[in-house]
Scaffold this motif. Sequence first.
Motif, mmCIF file in Angstrom:
data_model
loop_
_atom_site.group_PDB
_atom_site.id
_atom_site.type_symbol
_atom_site.label_atom_id
_atom_site.label_comp_id
_atom_site.label_asym_id
_atom_site.label_seq_id
_atom_site.Cartn_x
_atom_site.Cartn_y
_atom_site.Cartn_z
ATOM 1 N N ILE A 238 0.850 -1.194 0.000
ATOM 2 C CA ILE A 238 0.000 0.000 0.000
ATOM 3 C C ILE A 238 0.888 1.247 0.000
ATOM 4 C CG2 ILE A 238 -1.840 1.241 1.186
ATOM 5 C CD1 ILE A 238 -2.613 -1.534 0.134
ATOM 6 N N PRO A 239 0.703 2.161 -0.951
ATOM 7 C CA PRO A 239 1.553 3.352 -0.983
ATOM 8 C C PRO A 239 1.219 4.329 0.134
ATOM 9 C CG PRO A 239 -0.098 3.450 -2.719
ATOM 10 C CD PRO A 239 -0.222 2.099 -2.095
ATOM 11 N N GLN A 240 2.218 5.060 0.540
ATOM 12 C CA GLN A 240 2.070 6.074 1.580
ATOM 13 C C GLN A 240 1.760 7.423 0.948
ATOM 14 O OE1 GLN A 240 4.945 6.028 4.918
ATOM 15 N NE2 GLN A 240 5.415 8.115 4.326
ATOM 16 N N LEU A 241 0.810 8.161 1.530
ATOM 17 C CA LEU A 241 0.410 9.456 0.982
ATOM 18 C C LEU A 241 1.445 10.531 1.313
ATOM 19 C CD1 LEU A 241 -1.750 11.261 -0.386
ATOM 20 C CD2 LEU A 241 -2.755 11.586 1.892
ATOM 21 N N VAL A 242 1.878 11.261 0.290
ATOM 22 C CA VAL A 242 2.742 12.436 0.464
ATOM 23 C C VAL A 242 2.160 13.546 -0.394
ATOM 24 C CG1 VAL A 242 4.834 11.105 0.949
ATOM 25 C CG2 VAL A 242 4.273 11.690 -1.400
ATOM 26 N N ASP A 243 2.689 14.748 -0.262
ATOM 27 C CA ASP A 243 2.133 15.835 -1.058
ATOM 28 C C ASP A 243 3.130 16.420 -2.043
ATOM 29 O OD1 ASP A 243 3.781 17.197 0.611
ATOM 30 O OD2 ASP A 243 2.272 18.573 1.385
ATOM 31 N N GLU A 244 4.254 15.751 -2.242
ATOM 32 C CA GLU A 244 5.192 16.144 -3.285
ATOM 33 C C GLU A 244 5.711 14.902 -3.982
ATOM 34 O OE1 GLU A 244 8.464 18.544 -2.195
ATOM 35 O OE2 GLU A 244 7.370 20.422 -2.362
ATOM 36 N N VAL A 245 5.736 14.929 -5.295
ATOM 37 C CA VAL A 245 6.318 13.820 -6.038
ATOM 38 C C VAL A 245 7.812 13.754 -5.735
ATOM 39 C CG1 VAL A 245 6.734 12.885 -8.347
ATOM 40 C CG2 VAL A 245 4.615 14.109 -7.862
ATOM 41 N N ASP A 403 14.786 0.498 -6.537
ATOM 42 C CA ASP A 403 15.608 -0.528 -5.905
ATOM 43 C C ASP A 403 14.915 -1.223 -4.739
ATOM 44 O OD1 ASP A 403 15.531 1.587 -4.164
ATOM 45 O OD2 ASP A 403 17.694 1.665 -3.790
ATOM 46 N N ALA A 404 13.628 -0.938 -4.522
ATOM 47 C CA ALA A 404 12.952 -1.450 -3.330
ATOM 48 C C ALA A 404 12.349 -2.829 -3.580
ATOM 49 C CB ALA A 404 11.862 -0.484 -2.890
ATOM 50 N N ARG A 405 12.279 -3.618 -2.526
ATOM 51 C CA ARG A 405 11.636 -4.920 -2.586
ATOM 52 C C ARG A 405 10.127 -4.732 -2.451
ATOM 53 N NH1 ARG A 405 12.786 -8.571 2.549
ATOM 54 N NH2 ARG A 405 10.973 -9.606 1.650
ATOM 55 N N TYR A 406 9.391 -5.768 -2.773
ATOM 56 C CA TYR A 406 7.929 -5.764 -2.626
ATOM 57 C C TYR A 406 7.577 -6.303 -1.251
ATOM 58 C CZ TYR A 406 2.999 -6.443 -3.867
ATOM 59 O OH TYR A 406 1.619 -6.358 -3.929
ATOM 60 N N ALA A 407 6.822 -5.547 -0.466
ATOM 61 C CA ALA A 407 6.443 -5.977 0.880
ATOM 62 C C ALA A 407 4.984 -5.611 1.120
ATOM 63 C CB ALA A 407 7.334 -5.309 1.922
ATOM 64 N N SER A 413 8.356 2.904 0.308
ATOM 65 C CA SER A 413 8.990 2.685 -0.999
ATOM 66 C C SER A 413 8.031 2.963 -2.147
ATOM 67 C CB SER A 413 9.506 1.251 -1.098
ATOM 68 O OG SER A 413 8.446 0.327 -0.886
ATOM 69 N N TRP A 414 6.731 2.993 -1.869
ATOM 70 C CA TRP A 414 5.717 3.439 -2.835
ATOM 71 C C TRP A 414 5.042 4.667 -2.227
ATOM 72 C CZ3 TRP A 414 2.422 -0.938 -5.501
ATOM 73 C CH2 TRP A 414 3.278 -1.830 -6.153
ATOM 74 N N LEU A 415 4.961 5.733 -2.992
ATOM 75 C CA LEU A 415 4.371 6.985 -2.518
ATOM 76 C C LEU A 415 3.263 7.412 -3.472
ATOM 77 C CD1 LEU A 415 7.670 8.927 -1.706
ATOM 78 C CD2 LEU A 415 6.266 7.589 -0.112
ATOM 79 N N LYS A 416 2.169 7.919 -2.929
ATOM 80 C CA LYS A 416 1.106 8.442 -3.784
ATOM 81 C C LYS A 416 0.957 9.940 -3.555
ATOM 82 C CE LYS A 416 -2.540 7.013 -0.505
ATOM 83 N NZ LYS A 416 -3.765 6.215 -0.312
#
Length: 855
Positions: A238-245, A403-407, A413-416
Motif C-alpha cells: 500500500i503506498p504512503q500518501l505524500v504531497d510532493e512527487v 531498488d525497493a523490494r515488494y512488501a 517505498s511506494w508513494l502516492k
Amino acid sequence: MAGSGSTLDSALEEYRRKREFSGTPEPEGSVRKRRKRTSAPRFVIQKHAARRLHYDFRLEIDGVLKSWAIPKGPSVEIGEKRLAVETEDHPLDYADFEGVIPKGHYGAGRVIVWDTGRFHVEDDALEGYARGKLSVELEGSRLKGRWSLVRTKGGDAKQWLLIKSRDDSDSEQTPPRPDEDEQSIISGRGFDELDQPERAAPSEAPDASKVPYSSAESTHDLPDEARQAPFPELKPLIPQLVDEVPKGDGWLHELKLDGYRLLAEKRGDEIRLFTRNRNDWTARFPDLTRQLAELACDNAVIDGEVVVYNSDGTTDFQALQNALKDQEEAELDFVAFDLPYFEDHDLTRVALPERKALLSRLLDASRSMPNVTLGEGIVGQGEALMEKVCEMGVEGVVSKRLDARYASGKQSSWLKTKCINNDEFVIGGYTEPQGERRHFGSLLLGYYEGEQLIYCGRVGTGFSAKALSSLGAQLRDLQCESSPFQRGPERDISRLARWVNPELIAQVHYTTWTRDGRLRHPSFQGLREDKRPRQVKRDIPERASMASRKTPSSSSRTARPSSSKASPEVRLTSPDKILFDKHQLTKQDLADFYQDIGDWIMPYLVRRPLSLLRCPDGDTGECFFQKHPQSTFSDPVRTLAIEDEEVLYIEDLAGLLTLVQYGVLEIHPWGSTIDDPDRPDSLTFDLDPGPGIAWPALVEAAKILRNILLTLGLNSFAKLSGSKGVHVVVPLTPQAEWREAKSFAKAISQRLAREMPDTFIATATKAKRHERIFIDYLRNSKGATSVACYSTRAKGEASVAVPIRWKELSPRLTPAHYRIDTLRSRLGSLRSDPWKGYWECDQTIDHDMLEALES
C-alpha cells in the motif's frame, strides 16, 4: 474512411462482412469501448502470403486496428517511401493472429506476426488519422524509430505513403529489411511451419523483453534474487500518501488509478482474485477471470487494479461500481503493474524494473487477454508528469522506488501524490432532501481514531439518480436511534440528521481539510466494498501542503491588473441555499470557489462594466440579466456613469463575493475598462454551433480562425465557454475605437463565411444555421459583453468558462469540460498561466488589416 466517427460495431462491419467465421481461424472481434489505456497503444506488422505477398501494418487507434497493406514491406532507409493502401478496420484481437486462412475465404493464405510492440504519437492519433498525416514512433522488436504515414493528395483516398523518418537518437543503425527475417517474432515459425507447434523466437530478435515464455524453460532466466518458495498468501503493498512527487531518477512514476486493487493468483488452471483484505472476488469478474486463465505460466501472483475507463482515458470509480451492481454496462479492464511471485519463485526481493520486465514478457506471451494491460510509467520527471496528469483530471501519481523490494502493507517505498484528494469515509447518517432532491440530502461522514468514529463533514454532490435511489434504500435499512459519532456534527445538523449503523464506506473527492477537521468541497464517487469500516483512518500527508506548493504566485502575472488578496469579510445570508440544484452546490460553496480562484478570475473583472445573470432561487429558478445599478447592492459593488448610462463594476474580491450574495451565477464584462471605455482591450469571437455541428468540427473551426488571425499578425487565445461553444479572444493595446473594432471583427467573420460557406455563417438568423457555425462578432461593440474567464455558468452541470492552451483544444475536451468541483485541481497543478503572454501582448488592428480582409 473505415471506422472514423462511428461506433465500434459499424467500424468492424466491413471486416465482419468479408469473413465467414465458421470457416476461418481469424477472430471475429469483441465490441470494445474506445478509451485510452495506461500503456502506449499497440502496433503489429503481419506478413501475409495471400495471392501476392505483402505486409499488413496495423495501429491501435480508437478501439480498433487501423490497417494498411504495404506491398513491399515497411520502409527502413531514411526518406524511403512505400505505398500503403488503407484496408478495413480490424479488431484488437487480430494483433495476435497467426495461421492459415483457408482457400475460398477472403485473404486466403498464411499469416505470421513479423513485428509487434508499442507506438507513440506527439498529438492525438485519431486526429492525425483524420487529417491524413500520422507521425509514429515504433518500439518493436525489429522496428524501432520514427515513421510517417501520409495520405496522398487527389485520387484514391485509401492510398497513403509510409516514410521512414530521421530519429532524434544518435544511432543510425538501419532496421532489418522484411525479407531478411522470415520467422514470426512471437512464435518463431515461418510460413511453412504454421501447421507445427510454436517454438522459441529467433535468437537474433534484439529485444529480449518481447520474447515469450515457455513455462518449462522460463525459470532459468530469473534474476539471482528470485528464491524458490511455496505459493504465498500475499496482501498488496500500500503506498504512503505524500504531497510532493519524489525527485530524482531513482523512482518510477505511474498514473494513480481509481478502481479496485486486486491480486490475481494463478495456480495451474485456476484463477482467483483477492482484495487487499483477502476477500475472494473471483465471481464478480467472470470475463477477466477467463482472460487471466490464458496467462502463459503455471503459477503467478499479479498485483493490479480493476478499472473502468472514460472516453478521455481517465478512470471512473462510480461507473465501475455501477457495472458491478448491473446498473449500467461498462467494460472492465485489469491493469497489471507488479509480479511478486512467478513460477514457484518469490520475486519480492527482485528490483522493481526486473519484476516489471518479467511481467511485460509474461503479458506479451499470453494470448486472448484484450482487457488485461500492463501499467507502465516513466523514470524520473515526476513533477512534469504530475502537472500533466492534473491537467487531464487524473487522480494523481504513484511513485515507486526502483531498488525497493515488494512488501505487504503500507510502505514508504511506494508513494502516492494526489491532484484530487480522494479518500474513504464511513457513513454515520444522512439529512433529509430539499427542493427536488429525493431519497436523502447529504451523507454525514467520519473516520476512526482507535475505537471512536470522528465526524468530518457531509457530502451532498456527485450522486446520480440511480445512486440516490439505491443508497437511500440501504440507508433506511441501517437506521438507528443514536449517533454513532463520538465527536458529532454541529447542533443544527444533528437536529435534522437521521442516524445509521456505520457499515457503509463512501469514496469521496474533496479539495482539502479545514482547520476544524472538516472536508472542503466533497463530492461523492461511490461505495467501497473492499475495506472494513474500522480500517478507515484519516490519511495525512507527511510533507508540506500541496496547495502551497502548487498555487501559482502573483509574481508570474505582474502585467495583470492587481486585485486584493485579502480574505474579505462578506456576510452571506442563507449560505446553505442551493444555487446549483443537480450537484446541490450552495451559496457558500460558490463563495468558497471564487475565493479559492481569486487570483485567476479577478484580472478579468476588475474595473470593467459588468452585465450580471442573477438567479436568486438557483439555476432551476427564474434568472434575469442586470446591467444597471439597484439600491439593493452593497458598497463593494460600485457604480459609474459612462455617458448617459449607469454601469456596475467591482474593484476587489469583496465585490465578487457580494455578487454571490445576490445570486449572480454568470458574470459578463465589457471588452474595455471603466478607465478607457471607448477603446477595447480585447476582441471576442464566439463560435456558436448550429444544429448538427459536432464538437470536433467546432475545434477545427477555432483553429482555422486562429490561423487567419496569425496571417494578420495577431495572436489569439482559446476559451471553453462553459456552455456549448468556443471563444477565440484577441488581446489589444487600447487604441482603436469600438466602431473600428466591430468593423474588423465583422470583416473576419464575413471572410470565413464567404470562403467556407458550408462551415461558417456570419448572420444570426437561426433558420440558416443548420449544420453551420455562427461566428458571433456582435460582442465587439460598446456595451456588449461576453462571459468572463473563470465565471460559472447557470447550467445544470455547474460548469465554468475556462481559458486553455491552444494545444489543449481537441475533441477530448468539451465546452463544459470543467466544473466548480474539478477546476481547482487543474489550477493547482499548473506551473504557468494557460494564457501566458496575454496581458503582455502588444498588438493593434489597423486599416491595412481591414483592407486585406475585404480584398
